[in-house]
Design an enzyme around this catalytic site. Structure first.
Site, PDB file in Angstrom:
ATOM      1  N   LYS A   1      20.180 -11.829  -1.839  1.00  0.00           N
ATOM      2  CA  LYS A   1      20.689 -12.896  -0.974  1.00  0.00           C
ATOM      3  C   LYS A   1      20.262 -14.238  -1.543  1.00  0.00           C
ATOM      4  O   LYS A   1      19.127 -14.423  -1.945  1.00  0.00           O
ATOM      5  CB  LYS A   1      20.145 -12.738   0.449  1.00  0.00           C
TER       6      LYS A   1
ATOM      7  N   MET B   1      11.487 -21.669   0.228  1.00  0.00           N
ATOM      8  CA  MET B   1      12.939 -21.717   0.473  1.00  0.00           C
ATOM      9  C   MET B   1      13.376 -23.097   0.949  1.00  0.00           C
ATOM     10  O   MET B   1      14.137 -23.239   1.898  1.00  0.00           O
ATOM     11  CB  MET B   1      13.348 -20.640   1.487  1.00  0.00           C
TER      12      MET B   1
ATOM     13  N   ASP C   1      16.141  -6.846  -4.185  1.00  0.00           N
ATOM     14  CA  ASP C   1      16.577  -8.200  -3.871  1.00  0.00           C
ATOM     15  C   ASP C   1      16.855  -9.007  -5.136  1.00  0.00           C
ATOM     16  O   ASP C   1      16.535  -8.594  -6.251  1.00  0.00           O
ATOM     17  CB  ASP C   1      15.497  -8.930  -3.058  1.00  0.00           C
TER      18      ASP C   1
END
Length: 501
Positions: free
Chosen positions: A56, A170, A34
Site C-alpha cells: 500500500k 508517513m 508489504d
C-alpha cells in the site's frame, strides 16, 4: 487450519530482520508482504513458497485492508504456516493489531514477531539519537497519515515539550502541515529538523535544517517517500554520529552477476545457495548490489575407478572449492570415501581450496601461495617427473592454461566433476531498470561476463574484473575493463571499488 505469523521486517535493510523473523520466512508456505520489503528477505523463502504482494502507498492500495484480512484467513485454511511480512514493527502504525484481532475472531492461531521500527532505526542510521542526556529526555512517535483531502492536525500540547524529540512517520505529503503545527505549538524557527528518506538502505538520503527552512532543504535534496521526519535538539548530532553514511561505498550501487555457490558434506548432500559473499561485502560497506544469477554449480557424474591407479608419488589436483565438493559428491555416489585416496598427494589452489579439503579431514600437500592456477601449475611442474600421474578434477568447461603448464612434464589427465549450469526464470526487465542506476558492473568469472553480455545489451561503463583470465573473457565480449584486481579475491575487488576513481 494453519497458523499466521505477523513478522516485522524492519526498516529496509535486510540485515535488521530478527533471528526469529528470518526463521519463519524460511519455513513459510505462503508469504503475504508489504511494499518496501527487501527482496533479499523474500529470497530467503523456500522455492515453493507462495509470495503474494499486498503493498500500500499513500492513498493507493494494491489490496484494501479488508481484502488483506480475508486473504490471510483464506491462506491459513490452505497452508500450515502463513507469514504476514510487514515493514518495521507490525504494531507500530502498521495495522498489525487489526489483522491479529480479525484472525483471532476467526479462530485462527496468530503469533507476532516484533520488528525493528523505523522510528528508531532510521534516526540511528542518520546519526540522530532519539534521546540524549541534556538534549532530549524522551521521544514521541506520531503518524502524520491522514484521509485523502483532509489537513493534518495535531494537538499543540502534543508538540509543545521542547525536551522531547518528535518523530513523524508517513508524513512526507503533510510536511507543510507538520511545520505549521510545530509553530502553532510554540516551537521556534531555529528548532533543528531532519527528513530521512530510505533510511538504513544504501539509497538513504537526508535533509537537515531548521523549522524555518526544512521544506526548502527537502526540495533541494530531492527527498520523497518513504521518509521519517524528526524535530528536536538531537538533530544537531547528525554529522558526528552518521557512521553508516561514512562507510566507503555508501550511496553507491553496483551490478553483481554471480553464480550460485554450492556446498557438500556426506550428511546433508549437495546444497546450492543463493547467498553471495561479494554482494554481502558491498552491503556491509554501505553500498547496494543489484544481483543477477548467471548460473549454478551442479555436480557431474565422473568415474572414479581410476583412483586405484594412483601411488604415493602421484597427485590429485583441485583448483576450486567446487572441484573439492563435486569430487566428494562423486565419492559418495559411487559408495566410496576418502580411504580411496590412499596416500596420493593432494594439491590445491590457494588457502580457500585447501580449507575445503580440511572439511573432509584432508590436508593438502601442495598449496599455491596465491589463488591462481598458474602458480599451482608452476609448483607442481617442479615436483613431477615424466611418469608422475596428475589427475585434475575440475569444471566441465574451463580454460586450458593450467593443463598447458603440465601436459609435457607428466601424465596429466583432466576429469570434469561439476558444471556451471545456466539459470532461467529471472525477471530481466526489472533488473534492466535497476542497472541504469549502477556505477559499475563486477565480473568474477569469464562465464559471468559472457552470459551477462548475452542477457543485457546495456551495461555500466565501468567494468571491474577479478583477474587476468576474467579480463580476457570480458574483452572478448566487446567490453573494456576499467579496473582489474591484482589478485583474484573478493577482498581485492572490494578494495578496487572504493579506491579506484
Amino acid at each position: 487450519m494453519g497458523k499466521v505469523v505477523l513478522v516485522g521486517a524492519g526498516p529496509g535493510d535486510a540485515g535488521l530482520i530478527t533471528v526469529l523473523g528470518e526463521k519463519y520466512i524460511r519455513k513459510a508456505d505462503c508469504i503475504i508482504y508489504d511494499r518496501l520489503i527487501s527482496r533479499d528477505l523474500l529470497a530467503k523463502a523456500r522455492p515453493d513458497c507462495e509470495l503474494i504482494y499486498a503493498g500500500k502507498e499513500n492513498h493507493r492500495h494494491i489490496m484494501e485492508q479488508e481484502k488483506i484480512n480475508a486473504l490471510l484467513a483464506a491462506k491459513a485454511g490452505e497452508c500450515s504456516l502463513v507469514v504476514r511480512l510487514k515493514g518495521g514493527d507490525p504494531y507500530v502504525f502498521g495495522r498489525g493489531s487489526e489483522e491479529a484481532l480479525f484472525l483471532t475472531e476467526k479462530g485462527i492461531e496468530v503469533e507476532v514477531v516484533p520488528g525493528v521500527s523505523s522510528c528508531i532505526s532510521v534516526l540511528s542510521a542518520a546519526g540522530i539519537p532519539a534521546t540524549h542526556r541534556g538534549a532530549a529526555k524522551g521521544f514521541k512517535v506520531l503518524t502524520a497519515h491522514k484521509r485523502k483531502g483532509e489537513a493534518v492536525r495535531f494537538d499543540p500540547d502534543q508538540l509543545a515539550d521542547k525536551e522531547e524529540t518528535l518523530i513523524f512517520l508517513m508524513g512526507m505529503s503533510s510536511l507543510s502541515g507538520i511545520v505549521q503545527s510545530l509553530r502553532d505549538a510554540g516551537r521556534e524557527d531555529s528548532t533543528p529538523m531532519a527528513v530521512i528518506m530510505n533510511g538504513t538502505r544504501s539509497s538513504q538520503k537526508k535533509a537537515v535544517g531548521r523549522l524555518c527552512d526544512i521544506e526548502r532543504k527537502v526540495k533541494e535534496a530531492g527527498i520523497g517517500s518513504p521518509a521519517v521526519i524528526v524535530a528536536g535538539d538531537v538533530v544537531s548530532f547528525s554529522d558526528k554520529l552518521a557512521f553508516s553514511e561514512k562507510r566507503p561505498l555508501f550511496g553507491k550501487t553496483f551490478f553483481v552477476p554471480y553464480i550460485r555457490s554450492a556446498r557438500f558434506d556426506f550428511n546433508t548432500g549437495w546444497m546450492v545457495s543463493d547467498e553471495n559473499g561479494l554482494a554481502d561485502q558491498i552491503k556491509r560497506l554501505g553500498g547496494k548490489a543489484v544481483t543477477y544469477v548467471t548460473g549454478e554449480i551442479l555436480p557431474v557424474r565422473c568415474d572414479l575407478s581410476m583412483l586405484s591407479e594412483l601411488t604415493d608419488d602421484d597427485y590429485i589436483v583441485f583448483t576450486s572449492r567446487n572441484g573439492v565438493y563435486a569430487f566428494m559428491w562423486n565419492l559418495k555416489e559411487q559408495g566410496l570415501d576418502v580411504r580411496s585416496l590412499g596416500r596420493t598427494g593432494l594439491a590445491a589452489v590457494g588457502k580457500k581450496t585447501a580449507d575445503s579439503l580440511r572439511e573432509f579431514g584432508l590436508q593438502a600437500d601442495v598449496v599455491s601461495p596465491r589463488s591462481d592456477s598458474g602458480d599451482l601449475g608452476k609448483v607442481l611442474r617442479e615436483r613431477t617427473a615424466e611418469n608422475t600421474r596428475v589427475y585434475w578434477y575440475s569444471a566441465k568447461e574451463t580454460t586450458e592454461s593450467f593443463a598447458d603448464i603440465l601436459r609435457d612434464c607428466c601424465q596429466f589427465r583432466k576429469f570434469a566433476v561439476y558444471e556451471n549450469a545456466p539459470v532461467s526464470g529471472q525477471n530481466k526487465e526489472q533488473i534492466r531498470e535497476k542497472i541504469r542506476d549502477c556505477e559499475g558492473v563486477i565480473f568474477t568469472s569469464g562465464s559471468n561476463a559472457e552470459r551477462t553480455r548475452e542477457a543485457f545489451d546495456l551495461l555500466p561503463d565501468r567494468v571491474y574484473s577479478i583477474g587476468k583470465s576474467c579480463s580476457r573473457s570480458v574483452r572478448k565480449t566487446g567490453l573494456n575493463v576499467y579496473a582489474e584486481a591484482q589478485s583474484p579475491s573478493y577482498e581485492e575487488l572490494i578494495r578496487l571499488l572504493w579506491t579506484k576513481d
